[in-house]
Design a protein around this motif. Sequence first.
Motif, PDB file in Angstrom:
ATOM      1  N   ASP A  84     -20.063  -6.216  22.641  1.00 14.26           N
ATOM      2  CA  ASP A  84     -19.668  -7.532  23.153  1.00 14.26           C
ATOM      3  C   ASP A  84     -20.869  -8.460  23.306  1.00 14.26           C
ATOM      4  OD1 ASP A  84     -17.094  -6.609  23.244  1.00 14.26           O
ATOM      5  OD2 ASP A  84     -17.088  -6.246  25.415  1.00 14.26           O
ATOM      6  N   ARG A  85     -22.021  -7.902  23.560  1.00 14.98           N
ATOM      7  CA  ARG A  85     -23.236  -8.702  23.704  1.00 14.98           C
ATOM      8  C   ARG A  85     -23.956  -8.910  22.373  1.00 14.98           C
ATOM      9  NH1 ARG A  85     -25.404  -9.888  28.546  1.00 14.98           N
ATOM     10  NH2 ARG A  85     -24.359  -9.089  30.418  1.00 14.98           N
ATOM     11  N   GLY A  86     -23.388  -8.372  21.286  1.00 13.01           N
ATOM     12  CA  GLY A  86     -24.013  -8.527  19.979  1.00 13.01           C
ATOM     13  C   GLY A  86     -25.298  -7.745  19.831  1.00 13.01           C
ATOM     14  N   MET A  87     -25.433  -6.628  20.579  1.00 17.19           N
ATOM     15  CA  MET A  87     -26.681  -5.869  20.588  1.00 17.19           C
ATOM     16  C   MET A  87     -26.555  -4.493  19.932  1.00 17.19           C
ATOM     17  SD  MET A  87     -27.774  -6.726  24.546  1.00 17.19           S
ATOM     18  CE  MET A  87     -29.503  -6.292  24.437  1.00 17.19           C
ATOM     19  N   LEU A  88     -25.335  -4.084  19.610  1.00 17.80           N
ATOM     20  CA  LEU A  88     -25.143  -2.719  19.118  1.00 17.80           C
ATOM     21  C   LEU A  88     -25.866  -2.461  17.806  1.00 17.80           C
ATOM     22  CD1 LEU A  88     -23.844   0.043  19.464  1.00 17.80           C
ATOM     23  CD2 LEU A  88     -21.775  -0.852  18.379  1.00 17.80           C
ATOM     24  N   GLU A  89     -25.814  -3.407  16.894  1.00 19.87           N
ATOM     25  CA  GLU A  89     -26.391  -3.186  15.565  1.00 19.87           C
ATOM     26  C   GLU A  89     -27.912  -3.182  15.572  1.00 19.87           C
ATOM     27  OE1 GLU A  89     -24.587  -2.101  13.120  1.00 19.87           O
ATOM     28  OE2 GLU A  89     -22.956  -2.208  14.588  1.00 19.87           O
ATOM     29  N   GLU A  90     -28.505  -3.582  16.688  1.00 19.58           N
ATOM     30  CA  GLU A  90     -29.967  -3.541  16.762  1.00 19.58           C
ATOM     31  C   GLU A  90     -30.434  -2.516  17.802  1.00 19.58           C
ATOM     32  OE1 GLU A  90     -30.777  -7.339  19.662  1.00 19.58           O
ATOM     33  OE2 GLU A  90     -30.198  -7.740  17.589  1.00 19.58           O
ATOM     34  N   THR A  91     -29.553  -1.525  18.052  1.00 17.82           N
ATOM     35  CA  THR A  91     -29.869  -0.495  19.042  1.00 17.82           C
ATOM     36  C   THR A  91     -29.839   0.897  18.424  1.00 17.82           C
ATOM     37  OG1 THR A  91     -28.950  -1.833  20.843  1.00 17.82           O
ATOM     38  CG2 THR A  91     -29.183   0.531  21.249  1.00 17.82           C
ATOM     39  N   LEU A  92     -30.895   1.652  18.646  1.00 22.51           N
ATOM     40  CA  LEU A  92     -30.943   3.061  18.269  1.00 22.51           C
ATOM     41  C   LEU A  92     -30.207   3.839  19.355  1.00 22.51           C
ATOM     42  CD1 LEU A  92     -32.133   5.504  16.622  1.00 22.51           C
ATOM     43  CD2 LEU A  92     -34.120   5.377  18.153  1.00 22.51           C
ATOM     44  N   VAL A  93     -29.107   4.506  18.984  1.00 17.71           N
ATOM     45  CA  VAL A  93     -28.274   5.229  19.941  1.00 17.71           C
ATOM     46  C   VAL A  93     -28.436   6.728  19.711  1.00 17.71           C
ATOM     47  CG1 VAL A  93     -25.950   5.596  20.844  1.00 17.71           C
ATOM     48  CG2 VAL A  93     -26.616   3.331  19.996  1.00 17.71           C
ATOM     49  N   LEU A  94     -28.736   7.467  20.777  1.00 22.84           N
ATOM     50  CA  LEU A  94     -28.846   8.922  20.704  1.00 22.84           C
ATOM     51  C   LEU A  94     -27.921   9.544  21.739  1.00 22.84           C
ATOM     52  CD1 LEU A  94     -32.062   7.648  20.643  1.00 22.84           C
ATOM     53  CD2 LEU A  94     -32.411   9.953  19.751  1.00 22.84           C
ATOM     54  N   ILE A  95     -27.090  10.495  21.306  1.00 24.98           N
ATOM     55  CA  ILE A  95     -26.221  11.263  22.202  1.00 24.98           C
ATOM     56  C   ILE A  95     -26.724  12.704  22.192  1.00 24.98           C
ATOM     57  CG2 ILE A  95     -23.870  11.924  22.786  1.00 24.98           C
ATOM     58  CD1 ILE A  95     -24.246   8.904  22.672  1.00 24.98           C
ATOM     59  N   VAL A  96     -26.995  13.255  23.370  1.00 31.64           N
ATOM     60  CA  VAL A  96     -27.559  14.599  23.446  1.00 31.64           C
ATOM     61  C   VAL A  96     -27.134  15.238  24.764  1.00 31.64           C
ATOM     62  CG1 VAL A  96     -29.708  13.850  24.582  1.00 31.64           C
ATOM     63  CG2 VAL A  96     -29.739  15.878  23.090  1.00 31.64           C
ATOM     64  N   ALA A  97     -27.246  16.541  24.850  1.00 31.42           N
ATOM     65  CA  ALA A  97     -27.043  17.261  26.116  1.00 31.42           C
ATOM     66  C   ALA A  97     -28.378  17.819  26.570  1.00 31.42           C
ATOM     67  CB  ALA A  97     -26.026  18.385  25.948  1.00 31.42           C
ATOM     68  N   ASP A  98     -28.551  17.939  27.887  1.00 27.53           N
ATOM     69  CA  ASP A  98     -29.780  18.552  28.390  1.00 27.53           C
ATOM     70  C   ASP A  98     -29.755  20.053  28.182  1.00 27.53           C
ATOM     71  OD1 ASP A  98     -27.697  18.779  30.211  1.00 27.53           O
ATOM     72  OD2 ASP A  98     -28.957  18.563  31.983  1.00 27.53           O
ATOM     73  N   HIS A  99     -28.558  20.642  28.206  1.00 30.08           N
ATOM     74  CA  HIS A  99     -28.327  22.057  27.934  1.00 30.08           C
ATOM     75  C   HIS A  99     -26.832  22.221  27.730  1.00 30.08           C
ATOM     76  CE1 HIS A  99     -26.796  22.239  32.032  1.00 30.08           C
ATOM     77  NE2 HIS A  99     -27.941  21.717  32.460  1.00 30.08           N
ATOM     78  N   GLY A 100     -26.409  23.413  27.359  1.00 23.80           N
ATOM     79  CA  GLY A 100     -24.987  23.665  27.191  1.00 23.80           C
ATOM     80  C   GLY A 100     -24.374  24.280  28.433  1.00 23.80           C
ATOM     81  N   GLU A 101     -23.317  25.067  28.241  1.00 24.67           N
ATOM     82  CA  GLU A 101     -22.606  25.680  29.352  1.00 24.67           C
ATOM     83  C   GLU A 101     -21.912  26.947  28.878  1.00 24.67           C
ATOM     84  OE1 GLU A 101     -22.938  24.988  32.332  1.00 24.67           O
ATOM     85  OE2 GLU A 101     -21.109  24.584  33.469  1.00 24.67           O
ATOM     86  N   SER A 102     -21.970  28.000  29.686  1.00 19.91           N
ATOM     87  CA  SER A 102     -21.240  29.231  29.376  1.00 19.91           C
ATOM     88  C   SER A 102     -19.865  29.155  30.028  1.00 19.91           C
ATOM     89  CB  SER A 102     -21.996  30.460  29.887  1.00 19.91           C
ATOM     90  OG  SER A 102     -23.151  30.700  29.117  1.00 19.91           O
ATOM     91  N   LEU A 103     -18.840  29.435  29.259  1.00 23.36           N
ATOM     92  CA  LEU A 103     -17.465  29.420  29.768  1.00 23.36           C
ATOM     93  C   LEU A 103     -16.899  30.833  29.828  1.00 23.36           C
ATOM     94  CD1 LEU A 103     -16.061  26.303  27.843  1.00 23.36           C
ATOM     95  CD2 LEU A 103     -17.181  26.394  30.079  1.00 23.36           C
ATOM     96  N   GLY A 104     -17.788  31.813  29.919  1.00 24.86           N
ATOM     97  CA  GLY A 104     -17.377  33.207  29.995  1.00 24.86           C
ATOM     98  C   GLY A 104     -18.217  34.119  29.125  1.00 24.86           C
ATOM     99  N   GLU A 105     -18.955  33.542  28.178  1.00 27.51           N
ATOM    100  CA  GLU A 105     -19.819  34.356  27.323  1.00 27.51           C
ATOM    101  C   GLU A 105     -20.842  35.118  28.172  1.00 27.51           C
ATOM    102  OE1 GLU A 105     -18.661  30.596  25.050  1.00 27.51           O
ATOM    103  OE2 GLU A 105     -19.463  31.057  27.058  1.00 27.51           O
ATOM    104  N   HIS A 106     -21.061  36.372  27.815  1.00 22.22           N
ATOM    105  CA  HIS A 106     -22.021  37.231  28.526  1.00 22.22           C
ATOM    106  C   HIS A 106     -21.693  37.336  30.022  1.00 22.22           C
ATOM    107  CE1 HIS A 106     -24.760  37.694  25.069  1.00 22.22           C
ATOM    108  NE2 HIS A 106     -24.329  36.479  24.754  1.00 22.22           N
ATOM    109  N   ASP A 107     -20.411  37.185  30.349  1.00 25.12           N
ATOM    110  CA  ASP A 107     -19.949  37.266  31.735  1.00 25.12           C
ATOM    111  C   ASP A 107     -20.625  36.214  32.611  1.00 25.12           C
ATOM    112  OD1 ASP A 107     -17.825  38.649  32.769  1.00 25.12           O
ATOM    113  OD2 ASP A 107     -19.039  40.170  33.777  1.00 25.12           O
ATOM    114  N   ILE A 108     -20.858  35.042  32.031  1.00 25.98           N
ATOM    115  CA  ILE A 108     -21.405  33.887  32.752  1.00 25.98           C
ATOM    116  C   ILE A 108     -20.304  32.824  32.764  1.00 25.98           C
ATOM    117  CG2 ILE A 108     -23.242  32.164  32.860  1.00 25.98           C
ATOM    118  CD1 ILE A 108     -24.882  34.095  31.022  1.00 25.98           C
ATOM    119  N   TYR A 109     -19.862  32.451  33.947  1.00 24.29           N
ATOM    120  CA  TYR A 109     -18.679  31.603  34.063  1.00 24.29           C
ATOM    121  C   TYR A 109     -19.007  30.218  34.625  1.00 24.29           C
ATOM    122  CZ  TYR A 109     -15.941  35.672  32.906  1.00 24.29           C
ATOM    123  OH  TYR A 109     -15.418  36.757  32.237  1.00 24.29           O
ATOM    124  N   PHE A 110     -18.859  29.221  33.734  1.00 27.62           N
ATOM    125  CA  PHE A 110     -18.981  27.822  34.118  1.00 27.62           C
ATOM    126  C   PHE A 110     -20.337  27.544  34.763  1.00 27.62           C
ATOM    127  CE2 PHE A 110     -14.682  29.490  34.378  1.00 27.62           C
ATOM    128  CZ  PHE A 110     -14.127  28.805  33.301  1.00 27.62           C
TER     129      PHE A 110
END
Length: 496
Positions: A281-307
């Motif tokens: 809306d501000r006309g700035m998207l096309e001149e912006t470098l956008v990076l999407i990343v996670a700091d780390h993941g998450e275990s949802l049960g793998e290796h008996d590690i829950y959430f």
Amino acid sequence: MNILVVVVDALRVDRVGSYGGRSVTPTIDELAADGTIFENAYSTTNATDPALTSLQTGQYPRTHGVLNHGSHVSEMEKKRVEDTSTLPSVLNKRGFATGAFGRPLGRWHRRGFDRYPELTSAHWRLKSLEKAVSDILYSVHPSIGDVISGVYNSLTDRTGSDDENEIVEAFDSFLEDADRFYSLVHLMDTHTPYDVDENLVERYLERFEYENTPLTEIAERFPTGSITYNSLQPGGVVNQNNDQWRGHEVGIGTALARAQYDAAATEADRKIDSLLSVLRDRGMLEETLVLIVADHGESLGEHDIYFEHHGLYEATVRVPLIVRPPFDAVDRVSELVNITDIAPTVLDVLDDSKGSPTEFDADGRSLLPLLEGSDSDDTWDSREAILLEEANTQRFRGIRTQNWKYLRAVGDPACRYCERPHGAAEQLYDLTTDPNETENLVEDRSEQAAKLRAQLEELLSRYTHSENDPNASDNRRVEYDDEEEVLDRLESLGYR
């Protein structure tokens, strides 16, 4: 050119559709279609303090000094990181407006930002109050906690919309006077406790198949009174405000928690859509470098590690990394890359890193040659391995090559939260045939283990503070005005 870095805390790769995961992140997927997907991106560790510091400094924890998290960060670690250059500090000196939004980690993370989230915002005060009251009620008796939380949930909005509005409005306001900006947005949706739209959870329970075991039954696998045991009990950080699901056909189990996680990924995705809309809306998207990343993941049960995010397994250290530069870039990159590469990439894209190597001394490397698709060996040498290290709930070091993972405990391999080990003191996995890391080959493939052990030692010696570190004899004490509030907030998120 502008820079927007969005960190989605604890976001797994397999919850991002563009990685072949579940289709719960349409905005990220759309951005990926217009940018570059790094298929083998890794964090340096599995806890936010050291990981986010790696992102902002371009250095491994051993180099920037912060190995621990929250209240476990030592005075020596604070001294070391205070002497390390950060990306926002460098860009701020060069005339960029610098703003951080979302989760406020304060302390050294605040350095270099013109604008930083207030620790006393209404949203965070409410979250801390909710956790404190919940702990008291459930400690008296679970049924009392169930009744009171049921009434509370029926009277309050559980969609997280207030949080989204606060972040987006603050970001929009920041841009009003920004000619060039660097912005870091830290989203907490996919980190426990999950505060998500119940209708969305219901939709995902119908749409996806989830293995289901009651959370209280899972809790019994761990010593009574352990941090993990408590987190899975009613009122615990994984099992908060769930009483309304008690009569549901799935009950309060792993199916519900995983559906809540998926819904949280979607809600984070919606916030990203709102942030991009502000730029558009501000006309700035096309001149912006956008990076999407996670700091780390998450275990949802793998290796008996829950959430949680214990261990240096793929579920917790492999992260999504999507880069949409304001120029044509390749679709996918399979090279091993690391969050330490983000800061050098930003400086390289801005062409601001040349001529100032001492101002920003990174362990990582610019990803610009990979974004541009350069095949020249002079511009990108393929990494043989990435160094991994954890010190929050257990003490392990490891190495990840293109095909192998080697892990080694430093002392007792037991997890502080679970009060038991998640694996042997020494582990070796062939990721080409065993991507879920279920078969430890350290004895069967002893030669391969020895090779990786030597590689690990070489990396440990390469990325470390000098034995003549001037801070070693420094008696000054590093104090942060916001530290007590930050640590209280981390405790409300389940950190001990």
